[in-house]
Write a protein that holds these residues in place. Structure first.
Motif: not given
Ligand code: HEC
Length: 141
Positions: A51-52, A55-56, A65-67, A69, A78, A82, A86-87, A91, A93-94
Motif C-alpha cells: 500500500n505505498c 500515502c504516495h 500523506l507522503g510525497p 515519488l 536522493k 536514500y 526510508f524503507l 519515519v 508517519t511512514m
Molecule cells: C502510512 C503512509 C506511508 C506508507 C504506507 C508509505 N510511506 Fe513512504 N513516506 C511517507 C511519508 C509521510 C514520507 C515523508 C517523510 C518525511 O519526509 O519526513 C515518506 C517518504 C518516503 C520516501 C522518501 C521520499 C522523498 O522524496 O523524500 C520514499 C522513497 C518512500 N517513502 C517510499 C515508500 C515505499 C516504497 C512505500 C511502500 C513500500 C512507502 N513509502 C509506504 C508515508 C508512507
C-alpha cells in the motif's frame, strides 16, 4: 427541423467520433509497450501489496500523506540509498518495512523505471490539434 435531418446529424457525429477514437487509440503513442523487467515488476507487486499508494503518488496520483515519488530516483541528493534508508527505518508517519535486500532492490528498480518514463510535475507539455498531449519523456529514442 425534420426528424430525418436530426438522424443525419447524429449519424455524422457518431461517425466522426468513431473515426477520431480509432485515430487516437491506434496512433503510435498508444502502442509503446511497457518494458518492465521481471525484477521491477516484483517491485511493483511489493509496491501494491504494501500500500505505498495509500500515502504516495506517482504522476500526482495516489494518497497524499507522503510525497510524490515519480522522480525520487533521479532527484539530486536522493536515489537508491536514500530510498532504501526510508524503507529500512521508516519515519514517524511512514511505517518501517522489513524487506529483504532483494525486495528493496526490486522496489528501487521499480521506482527507477517509473523515473525513466518522465517528469512530474511536467512543465514541458504540448497540446496537439488532435487533443493529444505530448509530454517530454526521458530516454526518448
Ligand atoms: C502510512 C503512509 C506511508 C506508507 C504506507 C508509505 N510511506 Fe513512504 N513516506 C511517507 C511519508 C509521510 C514520507 C515523508 C517523510 C518525511 O519526509 O519526513 C515518506 C517518504 C518516503 C520516501 C522518501 C521520499 C522523498 O522524496 O523524500 C520514499 C522513497 C518512500 N517513502 C517510499 C515508500 C515505499 C516504497 C512505500 C511502500 C513500500 C512507502 N513509502 C509506504 C508515508 C508512507
Amino acid at each position: 427541423m425534420p426528424k430525418k435531418a436530426n438522424i443525419l446529424i447524429i449519424s455524422v457525429l457518431i461517425t466522426l467520433f468513431s473515426v477520431y477514437n480509432i485515430f487516437i487509440y491506434t496512433s503510435q503513442d498508444c502502442k509503446q509497450p511497457i518494458k518492465l523487467s521481471i525484477k521491477a515488476s516484483k517491485g511493483q507487486q511489493l509496491w501494491q501489496n504494501n500500500n505505498c499508494w495509500s500515502c504516495h503518488q506517482v504522476y500526482g496520483l495516489g494518497g497524499y500523506l507522503g510525497p510524490d515519488l515519480t522522480n525520487v530516483y533521479s532527484s539530486p541528493n536522493k536515489g537508491e540509498s536514500y530510498i532504501k534508508a526510508f524503507l529500512n527505518s521508516g519515519v514517524k508517519t511512514m511505517p518501517k518495512f522489513n524487506f529483504s535486500e532483494e525486495e528493496k532492490d526490486a522496489i528501487v528498480l521499480y521506482l527507477k523505471h517509473i523515473d525513466s518514463t518522465g517528469y512530474f510535475p511536467n512543465y514541458d507539455a504540448n497540446l496537439h490539434k488532435t487533443g493529444w498531449v505530448e509530454l517530454k519523456y526521458k530516454n526518448e529514442k
